[in-house]
Design a protein around this motif. Structure first.
Motif, short mmCIF file in Angstrom:
data_model
loop_
_atom_site.label_atom_id
_atom_site.label_comp_id
_atom_site.label_asym_id
_atom_site.label_seq_id
_atom_site.Cartn_x
_atom_site.Cartn_y
_atom_site.Cartn_z
N MET A 1 0.84 -1.19 0.00
CA MET A 1 0.00 0.00 0.00
C MET A 1 0.88 1.24 0.00
O MET A 1 1.71 1.41 0.88
CB MET A 1 -0.89 0.00 1.26
N GLU A 2 0.70 2.09 -1.02
CA GLU A 2 1.42 3.35 -1.06
C GLU A 2 0.80 4.33 -0.06
O GLU A 2 -0.42 4.38 0.11
CB GLU A 2 1.39 3.94 -2.46
N LEU A 3 1.65 5.12 0.59
CA LEU A 3 1.18 5.99 1.66
C LEU A 3 1.35 7.47 1.35
O LEU A 3 1.11 8.32 2.22
CB LEU A 3 1.95 5.67 2.96
N ALA A 4 1.72 7.80 0.12
CA ALA A 4 1.98 9.20 -0.22
C ALA A 4 0.78 10.10 0.03
O ALA A 4 0.94 11.29 0.35
CB ALA A 4 2.42 9.31 -1.68
N PHE A 5 -0.45 9.55 -0.07
CA PHE A 5 -1.65 10.37 0.13
C PHE A 5 -1.76 10.90 1.57
O PHE A 5 -2.56 11.81 1.83
CB PHE A 5 -2.90 9.57 -0.24
N LEU A 6 -0.95 10.36 2.48
CA LEU A 6 -1.00 10.82 3.88
C LEU A 6 0.05 11.90 4.19
O LEU A 6 0.08 12.41 5.31
CB LEU A 6 -0.79 9.64 4.83
N LYS A 7 0.88 12.25 3.23
CA LYS A 7 1.97 13.18 3.52
C LYS A 7 1.49 14.51 4.10
O LYS A 7 2.07 15.04 5.05
CB LYS A 7 2.80 13.44 2.25
N THR A 8 0.41 15.07 3.54
CA THR A 8 -0.06 16.37 4.03
C THR A 8 -0.58 16.28 5.46
O THR A 8 -0.58 17.28 6.17
CB THR A 8 -1.17 16.92 3.12
N LEU A 9 -1.01 15.08 5.87
CA LEU A 9 -1.55 14.93 7.22
C LEU A 9 -0.49 15.24 8.27
O LEU A 9 -0.81 15.78 9.34
CB LEU A 9 -2.07 13.49 7.40
N TYR A 10 0.76 14.92 7.97
CA TYR A 10 1.82 15.08 8.97
C TYR A 10 2.54 16.42 8.88
O TYR A 10 3.55 16.62 9.56
CB TYR A 10 2.83 13.93 8.82
N GLN A 11 2.03 17.32 8.08
CA GLN A 11 2.66 18.64 7.99
C GLN A 11 2.35 19.51 9.20
O GLN A 11 3.03 20.51 9.43
CB GLN A 11 2.21 19.33 6.70
N ARG A 12 1.32 19.15 9.96
CA ARG A 12 1.03 19.84 11.22
C ARG A 12 1.75 19.13 12.36
O ARG A 12 1.88 17.90 12.35
CB ARG A 12 -0.48 19.83 11.49
N PRO A 13 2.17 19.86 13.37
CA PRO A 13 2.89 19.21 14.47
C PRO A 13 2.01 18.42 15.43
O PRO A 13 2.51 17.65 16.24
CB PRO A 13 3.55 20.40 15.18
N GLY A 14 0.68 18.60 15.39
CA GLY A 14 -0.18 17.90 16.33
C GLY A 14 -0.24 18.64 17.66
O GLY A 14 0.30 19.75 17.79
N PRO A 15 -0.90 18.06 18.66
CA PRO A 15 -1.52 16.74 18.69
C PRO A 15 -2.77 16.65 17.81
O PRO A 15 -3.32 17.66 17.38
CB PRO A 15 -1.85 16.54 20.17
N TYR A 16 -3.18 15.40 17.57
CA TYR A 16 -4.25 15.11 16.62
C TYR A 16 -5.45 14.46 17.30
O TYR A 16 -5.30 13.61 18.19
CB TYR A 16 -3.76 14.14 15.56
N ALA A 17 -6.63 14.82 16.80
CA ALA A 17 -7.85 14.09 17.14
C ALA A 17 -8.14 13.13 15.98
O ALA A 17 -8.10 13.52 14.81
CB ALA A 17 -9.02 15.04 17.33
N SER A 18 -8.41 11.88 16.31
CA SER A 18 -8.73 10.85 15.31
C SER A 18 -10.10 10.29 15.62
O SER A 18 -10.35 9.83 16.74
CB SER A 18 -7.69 9.73 15.35
N VAL A 19 -11.00 10.33 14.64
CA VAL A 19 -12.38 9.92 14.86
C VAL A 19 -12.79 8.86 13.84
O VAL A 19 -12.59 9.05 12.63
CB VAL A 19 -13.34 11.12 14.76
N TYR A 20 -13.33 7.77 14.34
CA TYR A 20 -13.95 6.73 13.51
C TYR A 20 -15.41 6.66 13.92
O TYR A 20 -15.74 6.11 14.99
CB TYR A 20 -13.28 5.38 13.72
N ALA A 21 -16.30 7.25 13.12
CA ALA A 21 -17.71 7.41 13.51
C ALA A 21 -18.61 6.49 12.71
O ALA A 21 -18.49 6.39 11.49
CB ALA A 21 -18.14 8.86 13.33
N ASP A 22 -19.53 5.85 13.43
CA ASP A 22 -20.57 5.01 12.83
C ASP A 22 -21.77 5.89 12.49
O ASP A 22 -22.40 6.46 13.38
CB ASP A 22 -20.95 3.91 13.82
N LEU A 23 -22.09 5.99 11.19
CA LEU A 23 -23.20 6.85 10.76
C LEU A 23 -24.37 6.04 10.20
O LEU A 23 -25.21 6.58 9.48
CB LEU A 23 -22.70 7.82 9.68
#
Length: 369
Positions: A1-23
């Protein structure tokens, strides 16, 4: 699995909120149930001291999804009052949760997302066909193919005047149209790099198309024994079955290579300390992580993506990191893999066997003999 699509996600220093929501909406009071599930996740983030501006940014995204009713689930990563990444899920997340920490909790998303295998579906009939193709980057194309020959399409009934001439003409028309459809399938498969192809539709026309498509396309093709249309759920089920098989084959190929290289002793590593060291040095070609969402394994990280180690002392000595932090091992390893253009394979862990963290290496540090 290529991961390049996540590069912009790590441009912020964080901390991060991660949400997995059931809709999902399965009851009469579905909208209220979805809202209550989100409120419970939001409360979890509040308990973890997520800042209010980040919570408000998440509120806007979830409220929008509830209003649009376009998805069964969603994953969202946010930091510093801004949503950095979001994606609708085709089904509810297996483990709805919300976390707040130094790094985004990406492994559950990557495990559910799976390998993005470029694929193509085609439904053919005597007049032409319909083709859908999807690239590894999830770009979609639809192509309608109109046959060049339209008359005659149907054979005459037995006993009709000049029956044999019209029957031969009908068959020739099908073959001419099938050849055009096959040509378009070849072009579309090449354009999207299709590794999985399903062809359905009229049996005789389907066979004629299979005789005309290129060998390279044919080796990736299976038939769906259905006279259907391009949006038929049965055709989609057949495609998903094929994609699961292709994913399994790809994962097993990498796992077998990992075992072989590890046995040889110089182009693979296993274990958290060894894998984190290889990532720091840019050695990792493919990172292997078990699909273990309940793992309590931790690593030490610094502010830069490649700053990951089994001990805080390693980061202090190698990078001069003054305040290392502990974080989930999978989150730390994925961030380093993204930064070093490594690929990822998520290994299933539902067979009860222990699956080690490891990596296949681009190069070895073992000196040549």
């Amino acid at each position: 699995m290529e991961l390049a699509f996540l590069k912009t996600l790590y441009q912020r220093p964080g901390p991060y909120a991660s949400v997995y929501a059931d809709l999902t909406r399965t009851t009469e009071d579905a909208a209220k149930a979805v809202e209550l599930r989100w409120r419970a996740l939001r409360a979890d983030l509040e308990d973890q001291n997520a800042p209010e501006d980040t919570l408000r940014a998440l509120d806007r995204v979830i409220d929008e999804e509830i209003a649009e009713r376009r998805s069964e689930g969603i994953v969202v990563f946010a930091a510093d009052g801004e949503v950095l990444y979001r994606e609708r899920l085709p089904r509810p997340p297996q483990n709805p949760r919300a976390t707040f920490g130094p790094l985004p909790d990406v492994l559950p998303y990557l495990a559910e997302r799976g390998e993005k295998i470029p694929h193509l579906t085609a439904v053919v009939d005597r007049r032409g066909g319909a083709i859908d193709c999807v690239t590894a980057k999830d770009e979609h194309w639809h192509i309608d193919v109109e046959g060049d020959e339209e008359y005659p399409i149907r054979k005459t009934k037995a006993g009709d005047w000049n029956q044999s001439r019209f029957q031969r003409a009908a068959e020739n028309t099908w073959k001419i149209n099938a050849k055009k459809v096959a040509h378009e399938i070849d072009r579309a498969a090449d354009r999207c790099g299709a590794e999985a192809i399903v062809i359905a539709g009229d049996t005789r026309v389907r066979n004629a198309v299979l005789e005309e498509i290129s060998e390279n396309v044919l080796e990736h093709t299976v038939e769906a024994d259905k006279n259907t249309d391009i949006d038929d759920p049965d055709l989609d089920a057949e495609l998903r079955r094929l994609l699961r098989l292709k994913t399994y084959e790809r994962v097993m190929t990498v796992a077998e290579r990992f075992d072989r290289e590890l046995a040889n002793g110089d182009r693979a590593v296993a274990g958290l300390p060894e894998t984190s060291t290889a990532l720091r040095h840019g050695q990792v070609e493919t990172l292997l992580l078990p699909d273990d969402l309940d793992s309590d394994a931790r690593l030490w990280i610094g502010p830069e993506p490649v700053q990951v180690a089994a001990t805080a002392e390693e980061l202090r000595e190698e990078f001069g990191v003054t305040d290392p932090e502990q974080e989930r091992a999978d989150a730390a390893l994925v961030r380093a893999a993204v930064a070093t253009d490594s690929e990822l394979v998520v290994l299933p862990s539902d067979d009860g066997a222990s699956t080690p963290v490891g990596a296949v290496l681009r190069f070895s540090t073992v000196p040549a003999q």
